[in-house]
Design a protein around this motif. Structure first.
Motif, PDB file in Angstrom:
ATOM      1  N   ASP A 179     -13.359  -4.460   3.047  1.00 17.65           N
ATOM      2  CA  ASP A 179     -13.119  -3.594   4.197  1.00 17.65           C
ATOM      3  C   ASP A 179     -12.566  -2.263   3.710  1.00 17.65           C
ATOM      4  N   HIS A 212       0.858  -1.178   0.000  1.00 18.55           N
ATOM      5  CA  HIS A 212       0.000   0.000   0.000  1.00 18.55           C
ATOM      6  C   HIS A 212       0.897   1.231   0.000  1.00 18.55           C
ATOM      7  N   TRP A 264      -2.109  -8.631   3.980  1.00 20.55           N
ATOM      8  CA  TRP A 264      -3.562  -8.432   3.960  1.00 20.55           C
ATOM      9  C   TRP A 264      -4.209  -9.160   5.132  1.00 20.55           C
ATOM     10  N   HIS A 296      -8.840  -1.429   4.661  1.00 20.30           N
ATOM     11  CA  HIS A 296      -7.699  -2.216   4.218  1.00 20.30           C
ATOM     12  C   HIS A 296      -7.782  -2.585   2.734  1.00 20.30           C
ATOM     13  N   CYS A 297      -8.541  -1.823   1.961  1.00 18.30           N
ATOM     14  CA  CYS A 297      -8.685  -2.127   0.540  1.00 18.30           C
ATOM     15  C   CYS A 297      -7.487  -1.578  -0.233  1.00 18.30           C
ATOM     16  N   TYR A 298      -7.464  -1.850  -1.530  1.00 18.98           N
ATOM     17  CA  TYR A 298      -6.356  -1.430  -2.385  1.00 18.98           C
ATOM     18  C   TYR A 298      -6.787  -0.268  -3.271  1.00 18.98           C
ATOM     19  N   VAL A 320      -3.467  -7.138   8.478  1.00 24.21           N
ATOM     20  CA  VAL A 320      -4.213  -5.896   8.669  1.00 24.21           C
ATOM     21  C   VAL A 320      -5.715  -6.145   8.727  1.00 24.21           C
ATOM     22  N   SER A 321      -6.141  -7.292   8.220  1.00 27.20           N
ATOM     23  CA  SER A 321      -7.573  -7.569   8.232  1.00 27.20           C
ATOM     24  C   SER A 321      -7.987  -8.286   9.501  1.00 27.20           C
TER      25      SER A 321
END
Length: 363
Positions: free
Chosen positions: A218, A151, A359, A221-223, A362-363
């Motif tokens: 989410d 990210h 991922w 925490h998305c891209y 963080v998720s």
């Protein structure tokens, strides 16, 4: 998702058939590879093998992507056009280098300065377009003003710094793939794994992109990526094109990709890393390219350091890039290639593991 599979299959078939035609035509025209005199003596038998096979890779990947989009009834996205700009633009620089070699029957094509100017022009054009134009309805541009691992992180960088970083990534990556292209099938096989990995990365980012209509995404925490699905389609096309080309490029190679292919693949890899926000992660996924480049830097640096004071310079390796070092140790060429493929597979697996692991954390 059907377009991803379609582009990969079409590219494979076009490359498989197109490379065969290229072998026949380039042989007829006498477009054979010149071999460096200071290289392993086993390579001297390769003199005259058709080169510029990267033309088949670039053609197959570009046509396959466009046909896949046509079949789906969609227009190419801005990110895809920019990725193709890097892919084809760097390929054209390599083509000029290859053509000069075969036309003048020598191992030296474009001067290093001229080649760097060409790569710089392509990189800067890409950088300006990707950072300043083509923002979507969320205000997301193909390239960001941040340095990214998975990210964006850190401080927002000034445009001039971003352009310098993009220039460095594009030129470094394209030259790294070029250095790796020294044994039959080596760069092609590694590129298949790396672009296959970026196909998976882009698919995952598309499924978890910010602003997605999917209810399970989410927002924390998305891209934030401009067109991840289209990036996946192009990456799949390049993967398929490398698959088809490897049929003819595997030892003993019937054709070499030349700078046309290696610079094009390196440029496309840089574009995928920049636009998927994974510039730092690319150094792990493409670890074999880093290894090859670092070996050359260490060799040159150590030689110059030990040559000071009028002494005779010493070498860390018998020859670089490092795959030649193992050849000079007596390893068979096919052994070097397969073991380097294994290392490349480990790097790709580690990179994908870090991508998915981050991922999960963080998720």
């Amino acid at each position: 998702m059907r377009a991803i599979l379609l582009s990969g299959v079409i590219a494979l078939l076009l490359s498989l058939l197109g490379t065969r035609l290229a072998i026949r035509q380039f042989t007829k025209w006498g477009y054979g590879q010149e071999i460096r005199d200071d290289g392993p003596t086993s390579h001297h038998t390769k003199r005259g093998t058709p080169t510029m096979g990267g033309v088949a890779i670039v053609f197959a990947a570009v046509v396959a992507y466009l046909l896949a989009k046509l079949a789906e009834g969609d227009a190419p996205s801005a990110s895809a056009w920019l990725l193709l700009l890097l892919f084809v633009g760097c390929g054209l620089v390599g083509f000029l280098d290859d053509f000069i070699k075969v036309f003048r029957q020598r191992n030296l094509g474009l001067r290093s300065g001229a080649k760097m100017i060409g790569q710089t022009m392509v990189a800067v054009l890409f950088g300006v377009l990707a950072t300043c134009f083509f923002g979507d309805d969320r205000g997301v541009h193909p390239a960001s003003h941040y340095l990214s691992t998975i990210h964006d992180w850190g401080w927002k960088l000034p445009l001039v710094v971003v352009l310098v970083l993009i220039w460095f990534i594009v030129t470094a990556t394209s030259n790294a793939v070029n250095l790796t292209d020294g044994l039959d099938g080596l760069a092609t096989g590694v590129s298949m794994m790396v672009f296959g990995a970026y196909t998976l990365v882009s698919i995952w980012q598309n499924n978890q992109r910010c602003g997605s209509a999917r209810p399970n995404v989410d927002p924390l925490h998305c891209y934030t990526v401009r067109d991840p699905l289209d990036l996946a389609i192009v990456a799949a096309a390049i993967t398929g094109a490398c698959f088809g080309f490897l049929w003819w490029n595997a030892s003993p190679a019937k054709i070499f990709m030349g700078d046309t292919g290696s610079l094009a693949l390196g440029g496309a890899l840089a574009g995928l890393a920049i636009m998927s926000r994974t510039e730092v992660l690319m150094a792990i996924i493409g670890g074999i390219f880093v290894l090859e480049t670092v070996s050359v830097i260490l060799q040159v640096g150590f030689f110059k350091l030990t040559k000071r004071g009028g002494g005779v310079g010493k070498r860390l390796f018998r020859m670089t890039p490092i795959h030649h070092h193992f050849e000079m140790l007596g390893w068979e060429q096919i052994t070097v290639v397969i073991r380097f493929w294994i290392i490349a597979g480990i790097c790709v697996t580690a990179g994908l593991g870090l991508f998915y692991g981050a991922w999960v954390v963080v998720s």
